[in-house]
Design a protein around this motif. Structure first.
Motif, PDB file in Angstrom:
ATOM      1  N   TYR A   1       0.810  -1.202   0.000  1.00  0.00           N
ATOM      2  CA  TYR A   1       0.000   0.000   0.000  1.00  0.00           C
ATOM      3  C   TYR A   1       0.851   1.263   0.000  1.00  0.00           C
ATOM      4  CZ  TYR A   1      -3.527  -3.404   1.355  1.00  0.00           C
ATOM      5  OH  TYR A   1      -4.348  -4.492   1.395  1.00  0.00           O
TER       6      TYR A   1
ATOM      7  N   GLU B   1     -11.798  -2.726  -0.106  1.00  0.00           N
ATOM      8  CA  GLU B   1     -12.360  -3.439   1.033  1.00  0.00           C
ATOM      9  C   GLU B   1     -11.959  -4.914   1.014  1.00  0.00           C
ATOM     10  OE1 GLU B   1     -16.675  -3.898   3.320  1.00  0.00           O
ATOM     11  OE2 GLU B   1     -16.611  -3.417   1.187  1.00  0.00           O
TER      12      GLU B   1
ATOM     13  N   CYS C   1      -8.392  -5.356   2.299  1.00  0.00           N
ATOM     14  CA  CYS C   1      -8.286  -5.226   3.760  1.00  0.00           C
ATOM     15  C   CYS C   1      -8.920  -6.429   4.454  1.00  0.00           C
ATOM     16  CB  CYS C   1      -8.950  -3.930   4.221  1.00  0.00           C
ATOM     17  SG  CYS C   1      -8.086  -2.438   3.687  1.00  0.00           S
TER      18      CYS C   1
ATOM     19  N   CYS D   1      -4.532  -0.249   6.067  1.00  0.00           N
ATOM     20  CA  CYS D   1      -5.906  -0.727   6.245  1.00  0.00           C
ATOM     21  C   CYS D   1      -6.299  -0.473   7.696  1.00  0.00           C
ATOM     22  CB  CYS D   1      -5.997  -2.225   5.961  1.00  0.00           C
ATOM     23  SG  CYS D   1      -6.170  -2.633   4.217  1.00  0.00           S
TER      24      CYS D   1
ATOM     25  N   TYR E   1      -9.472   2.484   5.055  1.00  0.00           N
ATOM     26  CA  TYR E   1      -8.039   2.774   4.992  1.00  0.00           C
ATOM     27  C   TYR E   1      -7.775   4.181   5.502  1.00  0.00           C
ATOM     28  CZ  TYR E   1      -9.012   5.254   0.539  1.00  0.00           C
ATOM     29  OH  TYR E   1      -9.504   6.105  -0.421  1.00  0.00           O
TER      30      TYR E   1
END
Length: 312
Positions: free
Chosen positions: A237, A251, A254, A279, A289
């Motif tokens: 990320y 989503e 995560c 996340c 996030y």
């Protein structure tokens, strides 16, 4: 020689300019060109229901026996899925559950059930509330007799002192509750610094959130998750890579993070980055996030925090 009035006006102007600069230096600002969705206008989320949270896979739990002494429930078996809420009462003919200060007891997310046990004959004025942290179906028995089967939300039963209440696992949630439909987006932005008003913040506050998730210590400058909320930092990320982030986790990404990766706070090395993307799992079980941008020129260190949460 300047006129005294002019000198006074100049002094006031300089004072106002200095104060303005000082106030500006106390905060961070939203980073430009980060590709972040804009926060919706205030009031857009008014009237929406309390977020349900999401139900993840949970294994069966052992039967739990509770004894009601007329004032509170006593657990026969210590278990992480049972958490006392405290004394509450039923309000009027509506049966609304009220806290001791008269405010409604908020609903829980989908993977939490409230068990309310009231003393028989007390007209709902003496009740004990407990959180059952499981999204699975529950069978409730009192004094050996079946009371009801519930899947989530709230159970209210009336009992006499000395009554026993038994909770038994009755299988996984219904298939329809495992379907993850469209989520409501909650976007929040925070400027944390030595004189900022926010200390404990709710990442779902515009969508009816009830628990704070993130804390900023105005003395030490420490950012940490609270009330069971967690975050998960990952190189994928871009939290440790230079440049401006343009890709944020979804989503599903995560949701796929392994349980042992979730932590309550980042260490000092991770916070050395120009920006950090993580996340987040809120105290109510919603995923999202955070973009964290430190300002190390200020003491204690200040942060701009952008939060995007999928509220269910």
């Amino acid at each position: 020689m300047k006129d005294p009035a002019i000198r006074g006006t100049t002094a006031i102007s300089l004072l106002l300019l200095t104060s303005s600069l000082a106030l500006g230096a106390c905060s961070t600002s939203r980073p430009a060109s980060y590709g972040l969705p804009e926060r919706p206008p205030p009031g857009v989320a008014a009237g929406l229901e309390t977020p349900r949270g999401h139900i993840s896979f949970q294994p069966p739990f052992l039967p739990i026996s509770l004894e009601f002494d007329g004032q509170s429930l006593k657990a026969e078996l210590e278990s992480k899925i049972i958490t006392p809420i405290g004394t509450v009462k039923l309000g009027g003919s509506t049966g609304e559950v009220l806290k001791q200060d008269g405010k409604p007891l908020p609903a829980e997310p989908a993977d939490v059930t409230q068990l309310i046990v009231c003393q028989q004959g007390s007209n709902g004025q003496t009740c004990d509330a407990t959180r059952i942290n499981t999204g699975r179906k529950i069978t409730v028995e009192m004094n050996g007799k079946f009371v009801q089967e519930v899947e989530r939300n709230r159970i209210v039963i009336h009992a006499s002192p000395g009554s026993s209440v038994k909770l038994t696992d009755n299988g996984p949630p219904s298939k329809k509750d495992d379907v993850r439909g469209p989520a409501r987006a909650d976007i929040e932005e925070f400027d944390f610094h030595a004189t900022s008003p926010d200390t404990d913040v709710d990442l779902e506050r515009s969508q009816g959130g009830v628990h704070a998730d993130l804390r900023y210590d105005h003395v030490t400058g420490v950012l940490s998750m609270i009330n069971g909320a967690k975050l998960a930092p990952y190189d994928v990320y871009s939290w440790s890579k230079p440049g401006k982030p343009t890709d944020y986790p979804g989503e599903a990404e995560c949701l796929a993070v392994e349980q042992d990766k979730w932590v309550e706070r980042l260490d000092e090395d991770q916070l050395e980055s120009e920006h950090i993307i993580v996340c987040v799992k809120t105290s109510e079980g919603d995923l999202g996030y955070l973009l964290i941008v430190p300002n190390r020129e200020l003491k204690p260190v200040a942060y701009f925090v952008y939060s995007y949460t999928w509220v269910r």
